[in-house]
Structure formats: C-alpha cells, structure tokens
Design a protein around this motif. Sequence first.
Motif, short mmCIF file in Angstrom:
data_model
loop_
_atom_site.label_atom_id
_atom_site.label_comp_id
_atom_site.label_asym_id
_atom_site.label_seq_id
_atom_site.Cartn_x
_atom_site.Cartn_y
_atom_site.Cartn_z
N VAL A 52 13.37 6.90 9.25
CA VAL A 52 13.07 8.31 9.53
C VAL A 52 11.56 8.58 9.48
N LEU A 53 10.93 8.25 8.34
CA LEU A 53 9.49 8.50 8.18
C LEU A 53 8.63 7.44 8.85
N GLU A 54 9.22 6.26 9.10
CA GLU A 54 8.52 5.15 9.76
C GLU A 54 7.22 4.78 9.05
N MET A 55 7.29 4.71 7.72
CA MET A 55 6.14 4.25 6.93
C MET A 55 6.15 2.72 6.93
N LYS A 56 5.21 2.13 7.66
CA LYS A 56 5.24 0.69 7.89
C LYS A 56 4.96 -0.12 6.62
N LEU A 57 3.94 0.26 5.85
CA LEU A 57 3.58 -0.52 4.67
C LEU A 57 4.66 -0.44 3.59
N LEU A 58 5.06 0.80 3.24
CA LEU A 58 6.10 0.97 2.23
C LEU A 58 7.43 0.42 2.73
N GLY A 59 7.68 0.59 4.03
CA GLY A 59 8.90 0.06 4.61
C GLY A 59 8.96 -1.46 4.54
N ALA A 60 7.81 -2.12 4.76
CA ALA A 60 7.75 -3.58 4.69
C ALA A 60 8.01 -4.07 3.26
N ILE A 61 7.45 -3.34 2.27
CA ILE A 61 7.67 -3.71 0.87
C ILE A 61 9.14 -3.58 0.52
N LEU A 62 9.76 -2.46 0.94
CA LEU A 62 11.18 -2.25 0.66
C LEU A 62 12.06 -3.27 1.38
N ASP A 63 11.63 -3.69 2.59
CA ASP A 63 12.37 -4.71 3.33
C ASP A 63 12.42 -6.03 2.54
#
Length: 259
Positions: free
Chosen positions: A51-62
């Motif tokens: 939804v928010l498409e936060m790449k850095l935080l999203g990559a960490i969570l991935d």
Amino acid sequence: MIDFGVKDIIDILLVAVLLYNTYRLMRESRSLNVFVGIMIFILVWVFVSQVLEMKLLGAILDKLVSVGVIVIVVIFQEDIRKVLYNLGAHRRIRTLVRLFSPKRVEEKDAAKVKKNIMPIVMAAMSMAKGKVGALIVIECNMPLNDIVATGEVIDAAVNQRLIENIFFKNSPLHDGAMVISNHRIKAAGCILPVSHDLDIPKYLGLRHRAALGMSQESDALCVIVSEETGGISIARNGHLKLRLSAEELESTLTDLMKA
C-alpha cells in the motif's frame, strides 16, 4: 471492473477455513498470542510494501519474512507435527491407505480381543477396589519408543497379576506408567509428558495430568486408577472420561482393539 468469479470465492473460503483451524490449534496449544503477533506482523508487512510502497522498510520486512518461516517452524514444530500426524491418522485417510495396501488387514477375532483386554480390565478393577494407583498406556498407531526408553523394559505377556504386582505400593516401578504395545507389556516405570491444561479439575492428581498429556501428544489410550478415590478413568485424544465402570472400560478397550 474487478473480475470476481467462483474460483475467487472458493479461494477466500479455503483461506478462511485455514485461518480458523490455525487459530483453533493455537488456542488449544496456548500459543494464541504468538499467532496474533504473527498475523499483525504480516498485515504491517503487506501495508508497508504493497500500500505505502516503502522500498527500504519493505525490503527489510521481506528479509524478516523469509527468515521468519524457519523461525515459525522451530517455534511451532510440535504443533506442526501434531497436525500432520492427525491428518495421516484420520480414519478416512487410513481407510484409503488400506484399500491400496498389498496386504489387507484382517478383522481381529473377537475371542482374541477379549483375551487381550480382560487382564487389563480385571487388574484395573482389582486395583480400584484396593485404591492402588495405576497408569497404563496402550499404544495405538503412533509408536511410543521414546516413552518406553524412559522406563524399565519388560516385554512380557499381558497378565493381570503382573500388572497388579508392578503397581503394588512397595514396587519400585509403581510410580511410573506402564506401556502396552502389540498386546505385550513393553515397559514399566515410564515417564510421561504432563499436561499443563488449566481446565483440569484441581482434585485430579499427577497421574491424570500425565495421562492427559500423553493423550494430547499421541493417539494412545491411557487407563488411570486413582489412588485417592479408586475411580477408573481414561484419557484419549486430549479428553478425560472419569468414573468408568468395568463394562464401560471393557467396551472402550474392545473398540480400541478392533479399530
């Protein structure tokens, strides 16, 4: 326009059933808070990355999610083992396996079944009359080799007097559990896993808790004779049935032997 068909409805229903059964399993195993925490983390992960498409935080969570699968397997290994075992031990699955088995299992002779269970019934009634505590574990489909290893190996025919002698108050093996497998007394003085279920009545002792714990972790049937009241109980599939008569115990064991 959103393309929403029958396949999508089935997909949602299957996910709902999966989540419900997972929730019920976690609630029974006292791991509900962990399950809720995992679901919250997944929702946050989806919200951040999709939804928010936060790449850095999203990559960490991935990365955390990829490692988290292994962590979940380690944390819930007992629950996963129990689910897979219950799936394989389901009556319909066992029936299907027997159909394709090269050797068909023949029905057990009624006289042989009675011969094997009557020593257990008579010993239980005799010990109940004298208020001698006893705990007998009868192996079903799941092997109990790990439990047998905690006690003294006997490997003797099932005999009423032998059962009573083992649970005699001055016997060194009377405090542990007896394991019966393939119509033979495999071991005595065995140590069982104790159930920590808070719903167990307070007046029930350690034998009942051990029997319930054993029935929660295997498909074994446990016969308990109370030292305080002389009552006979059984534990099976995580449930206790108290104050059985000789006829009820015989009927239960007969059904177990014929299954």
